[in-house]
Design a protein around this motif. Structure first.
Motif, PDB file in Angstrom:
ATOM      1  N   ALA A 121       0.811  -1.243   0.204  1.00  0.00           N
ATOM      2  CA  ALA A 121       0.148   0.075   0.009  1.00  0.00           C
ATOM      3  C   ALA A 121       1.132   1.248   0.045  1.00  0.00           C
ATOM      4  O   ALA A 121       2.068   1.097   0.417  1.00  0.00           O
ATOM      5  CB  ALA A 121      -0.825   0.001   1.219  1.00  0.00           C
ATOM      6  N   SER A 122       0.346   2.418  -0.307  1.00  0.00           N
ATOM      7  CA  SER A 122       1.206   3.584  -0.630  1.00  0.00           C
ATOM      8  C   SER A 122       0.464   4.826  -0.338  1.00  0.00           C
ATOM      9  O   SER A 122      -0.603   4.848  -0.485  1.00  0.00           O
ATOM     10  CB  SER A 122       1.877   3.633  -1.966  1.00  0.00           C
ATOM     11  N   LEU A 123       1.055   5.805   0.019  1.00  0.00           N
ATOM     12  CA  LEU A 123       0.511   7.036   0.416  1.00  0.00           C
ATOM     13  C   LEU A 123       1.522   7.952  -0.343  1.00  0.00           C
ATOM     14  O   LEU A 123       2.728   8.094   0.141  1.00  0.00           O
ATOM     15  CB  LEU A 123       0.409   7.391   2.010  1.00  0.00           C
ATOM     16  N   ALA A 124       1.085   8.855  -1.378  1.00  0.00           N
ATOM     17  CA  ALA A 124       1.767   9.873  -1.828  1.00  0.00           C
ATOM     18  C   ALA A 124       1.428  11.272  -0.997  1.00  0.00           C
ATOM     19  O   ALA A 124       0.222  11.528  -1.006  1.00  0.00           O
ATOM     20  CB  ALA A 124       1.851   9.843  -3.302  1.00  0.00           C
ATOM     21  N   ARG A 125       2.169  11.932  -0.736  1.00  0.00           N
ATOM     22  CA  ARG A 125       1.712  13.150  -0.006  1.00  0.00           C
ATOM     23  C   ARG A 125       2.919  14.371  -0.442  1.00  0.00           C
ATOM     24  O   ARG A 125       4.092  14.120   0.279  1.00  0.00           O
ATOM     25  CB  ARG A 125       1.681  13.069   1.413  1.00  0.00           C
ATOM     26  N   GLN A 161       9.345  12.642  11.202  1.00  0.00           N
ATOM     27  CA  GLN A 161       8.312  13.237  11.659  1.00  0.00           C
ATOM     28  C   GLN A 161       7.203  13.098  10.377  1.00  0.00           C
ATOM     29  O   GLN A 161       5.924  12.656  10.617  1.00  0.00           O
ATOM     30  CB  GLN A 161       8.227  14.778  12.159  1.00  0.00           C
ATOM     31  N   ARG A 162       7.753  13.789   9.588  1.00  0.00           N
ATOM     32  CA  ARG A 162       6.463  13.460   8.216  1.00  0.00           C
ATOM     33  C   ARG A 162       6.207  11.985   7.819  1.00  0.00           C
ATOM     34  O   ARG A 162       5.129  11.728   7.575  1.00  0.00           O
ATOM     35  CB  ARG A 162       7.285  14.399   6.829  1.00  0.00           C
ATOM     36  N   GLY A 163       7.558  11.265   7.815  1.00  0.00           N
ATOM     37  CA  GLY A 163       7.155  10.055   7.491  1.00  0.00           C
ATOM     38  C   GLY A 163       6.253   9.110   8.214  1.00  0.00           C
ATOM     39  O   GLY A 163       5.436   8.412   7.954  1.00  0.00           O
ATOM     40  N   LEU A 164       6.517   9.424   9.470  1.00  0.00           N
ATOM     41  CA  LEU A 164       5.754   8.663  10.684  1.00  0.00           C
ATOM     42  C   LEU A 164       4.295   9.202  10.591  1.00  0.00           C
ATOM     43  O   LEU A 164       3.466   8.144  10.552  1.00  0.00           O
ATOM     44  CB  LEU A 164       6.195   9.070  11.819  1.00  0.00           C
ATOM     45  N   ALA A 165       4.098  10.356  10.150  1.00  0.00           N
ATOM     46  CA  ALA A 165       2.565  10.789  10.123  1.00  0.00           C
ATOM     47  C   ALA A 165       2.075  10.123   8.674  1.00  0.00           C
ATOM     48  O   ALA A 165       0.764   9.775   8.896  1.00  0.00           O
ATOM     49  CB  ALA A 165       2.708  12.227  10.055  1.00  0.00           C
ATOM     50  N   MET A 166       2.914  10.034   7.674  1.00  0.00           N
ATOM     51  CA  MET A 166       2.136   9.521   6.738  1.00  0.00           C
ATOM     52  C   MET A 166       2.006   8.026   6.949  1.00  0.00           C
ATOM     53  O   MET A 166       0.912   7.329   6.671  1.00  0.00           O
ATOM     54  CB  MET A 166       3.324   9.553   5.447  1.00  0.00           C
ATOM     55  N   LEU A 167       2.703   7.414   7.837  1.00  0.00           N
ATOM     56  CA  LEU A 167       2.562   5.796   8.066  1.00  0.00           C
ATOM     57  C   LEU A 167       1.543   5.762   8.879  1.00  0.00           C
ATOM     58  O   LEU A 167       0.713   4.735   8.481  1.00  0.00           O
ATOM     59  CB  LEU A 167       3.848   5.263   8.692  1.00  0.00           C
ATOM     60  N   THR A 168       1.156   6.372   9.696  1.00  0.00           N
ATOM     61  CA  THR A 168       0.084   6.423  10.818  1.00  0.00           C
ATOM     62  C   THR A 168      -1.010   6.758   9.977  1.00  0.00           C
ATOM     63  O   THR A 168      -2.250   5.994  10.022  1.00  0.00           O
ATOM     64  CB  THR A 168       0.028   7.665  11.836  1.00  0.00           C
ATOM     65  N   ASP A 169      -1.075   7.796   8.987  1.00  0.00           N
ATOM     66  CA  ASP A 169      -2.465   7.901   8.157  1.00  0.00           C
ATOM     67  C   ASP A 169      -2.721   6.813   7.168  1.00  0.00           C
ATOM     68  O   ASP A 169      -3.844   6.331   7.071  1.00  0.00           O
ATOM     69  CB  ASP A 169      -2.141   9.331   7.422  1.00  0.00           C
ATOM     70  N   LEU A 170      -1.628   6.229   6.619  1.00  0.00           N
ATOM     71  CA  LEU A 170      -1.795   4.901   5.711  1.00  0.00           C
ATOM     72  C   LEU A 170      -2.382   3.743   6.356  1.00  0.00           C
ATOM     73  O   LEU A 170      -3.284   3.004   5.843  1.00  0.00           O
ATOM     74  CB  LEU A 170      -0.325   4.830   4.880  1.00  0.00           C
ATOM     75  N   VAL A 171      -1.872   3.536   7.656  1.00  0.00           N
ATOM     76  CA  VAL A 171      -2.221   2.217   8.482  1.00  0.00           C
ATOM     77  C   VAL A 171      -3.917   2.551   8.909  1.00  0.00           C
ATOM     78  O   VAL A 171      -4.392   1.583   8.644  1.00  0.00           O
ATOM     79  CB  VAL A 171      -1.424   2.033   9.424  1.00  0.00           C
ATOM     80  N   THR A 172      -4.133   3.737   9.013  1.00  0.00           N
ATOM     81  CA  THR A 172      -5.417   4.137   9.462  1.00  0.00           C
ATOM     82  C   THR A 172      -6.610   3.902   8.303  1.00  0.00           C
ATOM     83  O   THR A 172      -7.441   3.432   8.263  1.00  0.00           O
ATOM     84  CB  THR A 172      -5.746   5.607   9.805  1.00  0.00           C
TER      85      THR A 172
END
Ligand SMILES: [Zn+2]
Length: 503
Positions: free
Chosen positions: A375-379, A437-448
């Protein structure tokens, strides 16, 4: 808004020249949103009688293979260009799933794959799903579909809500001209009634066998694609499927693809020139892109790279802006609600964003790969990818263990080749703190995004299409279905799982 005449001039030039002259001039202005009442009266056939909404989807159509997209690809798409002149071209549109069925299920429901539970070509959309066609049907419209690919037909569950449908049952694929002829027959059947018509084209799928005349136009017939003096660069070399293994000219596969897009475009002309379609609402959307060699893959959509995620999206509607390019992010998830609004139907409870509404749009681009391999999140300029399968599988994400995130600078590395978290040999274990910090926020949002509860009864086990399976085997898609009807996110106590707060 740009006057039509300028775009007509643009069409007479090559894409490149037009880009230089008009890139700045093609404004990004959007008119005020069209009210439902205005849209309702405007979507009629000109006699104030019946309304027409046509949704055209195409699998494997890359965003850069559209003349007016000005993305540096010299491709002729006069019919789609004309639609762009009559409507809005969404310049930053993307899909949520790389397989045609999963993307179509997302489009038809306005919900992403983790919610529908459909993220491969074997799972079918269950009858409990609430679809766009059912909305039109409930409003008393005649709903009909003409489809060019069997895997999206009856077996897919995508035809729920359609009163009439014409999809191939004996062959895997029908060519666009045939699909459009059948679509026109369905429109005739609609007679004086309001009609919602879905047309799906599979002409951009591999194998690429366009009409010879178009192929000769795209690829100089005197050139030899197997010229022994030429040599394919490395990623191409290992990427081409067996029947093409002796190809040496790197332009040849691209030219075949371009010719297929051109055939698809030409086939749509009789539909788009039909008076009731011209005065109604029309949307054209690619379901997913296609790898064409650069990343070491051909004709597939394994991962979540921009070449797979970015799709063409065009919408024309009476009383809507004409000849406008909208640079705001748009998703296949937004198409359903946008069409309902243009048709003047209630949009309550149907997810997605009305693409004609004013205001900023969130640019987060979530994607779940086929069989939930990753899965991926591009931001912004970053793309985070997490493998969702154990490492033993022969996939691209094999460089990392399950849940071990990869981070890419998309602007500098659009093919996602250089993992910022593994500058060395790629065989390191990523700890959450390495993400920053940015990557961790993205990880949290992607897993959510991944661990939502799928809706009850929306996904059902289906039968794989034998021809589809054979094609995939030829392309080197590995193994059997993996994750059908399993949640894409399965916690395993790894460092990433431990760092994330429980749901
Ligand atoms: Zn884990």
């Amino acid at each position: 808004m740009r006057p039509l005449s300028c775009l007509s001039v643009a069409a007479a030039m090559t894409a490149r020249k037009a880009f230089l002259l008009l890139a700045c001039a093609w404004t990004i202005a959007l008119a005020a949103p069209v009210s439902s009442a205005a849209a309702a009266s405007a979507a009629t056939d000109g006699q104030g009688a019946s309304r027409t909404v046509v949704l055209v989807t195409a699998s494997w159509h890359r965003a850069d293979h559209l003349n007016l997209a000005f993305r540096g690809v010299d491709v002729l798409t006069p019919t789609l260009d004309d639609l762009a002149r009559r409507g809005v071209l969404f310049g930053d549109a993307s899909t949520v799933a790389p397989s045609p069925r999963a993307a179509a299920a997302a489009l038809m429901t306005g919900r992403p794959p983790p919610v529908t539970g459909v993220y491969d070509e074997e799972t079918r959309l269950g009858d409990a799903a609430q679809t766009l066609a059912e909305r039109f049907e409930a409003a008393g419209w005649f709903t009909c579909a003409s489809l060019g690919e069997r895997p999206l037909g009856e077996a897919s569950g995508l035809l729920q809500g359609f009163q009439r449908s014409d999809a191939p049952s004996d062959v895997r694929r029908r060519e666009a001209r045939d699909v459009v002829q059948r679509a026109l027959a369905l429109l005739d059947e609609a007679d004086g009634r309001d009609v919602f018509l879905w047309v799906h084209l599979g002409d951009a799928a591999w194998p690429h066998d366009p009409p010879q005349a178009l192929l000769d136009d795209a690829y100089e017939p005197r050139d030899d694609p197997r010229d022994p003096r030429l040599k394919l660069p490395m990623p191409f070399l290992r990427a081409l499927p067996l029947p093409y293994a002796d190809i040496t000219d790197r332009n040849w596969p691209w030219c075949r693809y371009k010719a297929c897009i051109r055939a698809l475009d030409a086939a749509l002309a009789p539909l788009f020139e039909t008076p009731r379609v011209l005065s109604g609402v029309t949307a054209y959307v690619g379901l997913q892109g296609m790898a064409l060699g650069q990343s070491g893959l051909f004709y597939k959509a394994f991962g979540t790279a921009p070449e797979i995620a970015e799709v063409p999206l065009l919408v024309s509607a009476p009383d809507a802006p004409r000849g406008v390019r909208d640079p705001r992010p748009a998703s296949v998830l937004d198409v359903g609600v946008t069409l309902l609004a243009r048709a003047g139907l209630p949009v309550d409870g149907f997810p997605g964003r009305d693409l004609f509404a004013k205001g900023e749009r969130d640019g987060d681009r979530f994607m779940l790969s086929e069989h939930a391999v990753s899965a991926s999140l591009a931001r912004g300029d970053l793309q985070l990818v997490i493998p969702l399968q154990p490492r033993k599988l022969p996939f691209l994400t094999d460089k990392r263990n399950m849940h071990q995130a990869m981070l890419f600078d998309v602007a500098a590395d659009p093919l996602l080749e250089h993992d910022l978290l593994a500058p060395g040999d790629g065989d390191v274990v990523a700890e959450p703190r390495e993400l920053g910090q940015r990557g961790l926020a993205m990880l949290t949002d992607l897993v959510t995004w991944l661990r939502v509860e799928p809706l009850e009864g929306w996904a059902e086990p289906g039968e794989p299409d034998p021809d589809e399976e054979a094609l995939r085997a030829e392309l080197g898609y590995a193994g059997r279905p993996l994750a059908t009807l399993r949640p894409p996110w399965r916690p395993d106590g790894c460092p990433i799982c431990r760092a994330l707060k429980p749901r």
